[in-house]
Design a protein around this motif. Structure first.
Motif, mmCIF file in Angstrom:
data_model
loop_
_atom_site.group_PDB
_atom_site.id
_atom_site.type_symbol
_atom_site.label_atom_id
_atom_site.label_comp_id
_atom_site.label_asym_id
_atom_site.label_seq_id
_atom_site.Cartn_x
_atom_site.Cartn_y
_atom_site.Cartn_z
ATOM 1 N N ASN A 1 52.205 35.418 36.111
ATOM 2 C CA ASN A 1 50.750 35.542 35.921
ATOM 3 C C ASN A 1 50.184 36.788 36.575
ATOM 4 O OD1 ASN A 1 50.618 33.009 34.565
ATOM 5 N ND2 ASN A 1 50.665 31.980 36.559
ATOM 6 N N LEU A 2 50.851 37.922 36.360
ATOM 7 C CA LEU A 2 50.466 39.148 37.053
ATOM 8 C C LEU A 2 49.088 39.654 36.654
ATOM 9 C CD1 LEU A 2 53.875 41.041 37.077
ATOM 10 C CD2 LEU A 2 52.590 40.229 39.061
ATOM 11 N N ASP A 3 48.619 39.308 35.481
ATOM 12 C CA ASP A 3 47.312 39.787 35.031
ATOM 13 C C ASP A 3 46.192 38.789 35.313
ATOM 14 O OD1 ASP A 3 48.386 42.222 34.062
ATOM 15 O OD2 ASP A 3 49.073 41.195 32.255
ATOM 16 N N LYS A 4 46.515 37.709 36.007
ATOM 17 C CA LYS A 4 45.503 36.724 36.369
ATOM 18 C C LYS A 4 44.545 37.328 37.394
ATOM 19 C CE LYS A 4 44.872 32.060 38.208
ATOM 20 N NZ LYS A 4 44.135 31.601 37.022
ATOM 21 N N VAL A 5 43.245 37.148 37.175
ATOM 22 C CA VAL A 5 42.237 37.655 38.111
ATOM 23 C C VAL A 5 42.143 36.694 39.294
ATOM 24 C CG1 VAL A 5 39.797 38.156 38.456
ATOM 25 C CG2 VAL A 5 40.937 38.879 36.342
#
Length: 527
Positions: A244-248
């Motif tokens: 989930n690297l692009d999770k804010v």
């Protein structure tokens, strides 16, 4: 002199002290819970140093193949000279050219109890000691046997009895990591935390070193940027499964912070931040759902964590308390924490090697609802004046929220109760100077909007945010160490630096707290 007495006299002579030299209280039955330690030691040859606390020293044997739980194995154990009790927790290197020169890890430790005797020294003199071990790797009934044909008294055998803990084929080499740090001998040799100086008194012989921490390479950071939403990333020789690297994690209308951003920040700041975390148990404030949802404190290392993470078993933990803490020791540890959505990192103020004695005394200026930042600065300057008066060195740190903390390095000879009492006296003296700014009420809603000078953080396992930790607020502000004269900077604010800007600051001016790492000072007596 009868045969038993003669053997005991020879045994004592071999150990280089007489009965009259023993510390008081050691001539009777063995005290319950005496320590044992096994150190994996690579000197001229690899071996395991098996040590029992007895008679005020560590009675020691070198076991070339290491102890075993296999009841069919007989391990040769060479009786060597006693070691001081201070050596029991040593992990690091002994300089080449000195006795035992090489690298050492605490391979196992715990307590031992003699069996079928109330005089274990006499049992050793008789050449046959039965005892139980209660360690993290070794457990159950063991025997040390001295063959009668051995004239010099050095050649012994170490055996494990057939009991519930016996395990056929059990080999120490299959369990190579330290129970103290989670590191291997190779890792300790590459970045030793301490050296043992045999030319110094035992109480001073362990000399801590500051390891040189590896930052991630630009190629590794480029690979992180190119990684998709999840995948395997290699950093500093460790493989991490990132998700989930692009999770804010920290929403912001202009510049939201994603998990990828957090991983990159903690990877880049690691060489500067790790000296305040290494060798210390860690408490974390996690936000897996992002700061838009409530976070929670997490201390126990989860079962799914990679085996290379460096763990510490808290032996004094009660039933139901946290048993295994993470002790960060490298850049990969911080990257893993970031992927675990651990935004805030809080390290204990004592080291795991001496957990009851803190190395920092802390002052926390906690603003009230009506406290301005100018008020916080007034209180911080009063702390500086107090430290100057006592001839002590300490420095301030903005919290990344609203307050300022003062960190004072101390020699680890005080209990938490002593550092807390000292900080309380100083805090209340400062509060009497500006009573219009300070309340001593515990609950914020009872402080009338005033600040609280919180000395209560000087307690075991009660922590303040670590230097350079992220805070869970918009913009991702960072808790940043300062020089005292920076309090006069009109642009100063407690959340002035963020994960986007603090790296430039460190690159430009360095780390103000770095000079405190080599300071070991005594607290003056207060009347």
């Amino acid at each position: 002199m009868d045969g038993a007495a003669e053997r005991l006299a020879k045994y004592r002579a071999m150990r280089n002290f007489s009965k009259t030299d023993e510390p008081s209280g050691t001539n009777g039955p063995q005290a319950a819970g005496n320590r044992f330690v096994v150190q994996r030691h690579r000197a001229r040859r690899r071996h395991y140093d098996f040590r029992l606390e007895l008679g005020g020293v560590l009675v020691s044997w070198a076991v070339p193949k290491g102890p075993t739980l296999d009841p069919k194995a007989r391990r040769m154990a060479v009786h060597v000279e006693d070691h001081p009790l201070e050596y029991a927790d040593f992990e690091g290197v002994i300089p080449r050219g000195e006795y035992g020169g090489g690298d050492v890890i605490v391979w196992d430790r715990g307590r031992w109890e003699a069996v079928d005797t109330d005089d274990p020294e006499q049992a050793l003199a008789d050449g046959n000691l039965h005892f139980d071990l209660f360690g993290e790797k070794l457990a159950g009934r063991f025997v040390l046997i001295h063959p009668k044909r051995d004239g010099d008294g050095k050649q012994w055998f170490l055996l494990h009895k057939q009991d519930d803990h016996a395990s056929a084929g059990w080999d120490a080499e299959d369990h190579p990591k330290s129970v103290k740090s989670g590191l291997t001998n190779d890792e300790i040799a590459a970045a030793p935390p301490a050296v043992w100086r045999s030319d110094l008194p035992a109480a001073e012989a362990e000399v801590p070193l500051h390891p040189v921490y590896q930052p991630a390479s630009e190629a590794e950071l480029a690979a992180l940027k190119e990684l998709g939403g999840q995948g395997t990333w290699t950093v500093a020789g460790r493989q991490l499964k990132l998700t989930n690297l692009d999770k804010v994690l920290i929403p912001d209308d202009e510049d939201p912070v994603t998990k990828r951003d957090l991983v990159e920040y903690y990877t880049r700041i690691a060489p500067t931040m790790l000296p305040y975390l290494a060798g210390r148990a860690l408490n974390t404030n996690r936000f897996p759902g992002g700061t838009g949802k409530p976070g929670f404190w997490h201390k126990e290392v989860p079962a799914h964590a990679p085996k290379w993470l460096h763990r510490w078993h808290y032996e004094a933990a009660g039933h139901g308390d946290v048993q295994q803490y993470l002790v960060p020791s490298g850049v990969a540890d911080l990257a893993w924490l970031a992927n675990f959505a651990a935004l805030e990192l809080h390290a204990w103020t004592s080291r795991t090697s001496d957990v009851e004695h803190p190395t920092w005394t802390l002052f926390d200026i906690d603003p009230g609802a009506d406290t301005s930042f100018d008020d916080v600065l007034v209180l911080a300057r009063l702390h500086r004046a107090a430290l100057d008066h006592f001839g002590l060195i300490g420095l301030p740190k903005v919290t990344g929220q609203r307050g300022i903390q003062i960190w004072v390095p101390v020699e680890p000879v005080y209990t938490y109760a002593e550092t807390r009492a000292w900080a309380e006296t100083v805090s209340k003296s400062i509060g009497r100077i500006v009573p219009e700014l300070v309340s001593w009420a515990w609950h914020k809603d009872r402080r009338g909007g005033l600040a609280r000078l919180d000395y209560t953080q000087n307690v075991l396992n009660k922590t303040l945010v670590a230097p350079y930790s992220v805070r869970p607020r918009p913009g991702a502000p960072v808790s940043v160490p300062l020089e005292w004269d920076e309090l006069d900077d009109p642009a100063l604010a407690p959340d002035r630096w963020t994960i986007r800007t603090v790296l430039d600051r460190v690159a430009t001016i360095g780390d103000p707290f770095a000079k405190l790492l080599d300071v070991h000072q005594r607290l003056p007596r207060l009347s």
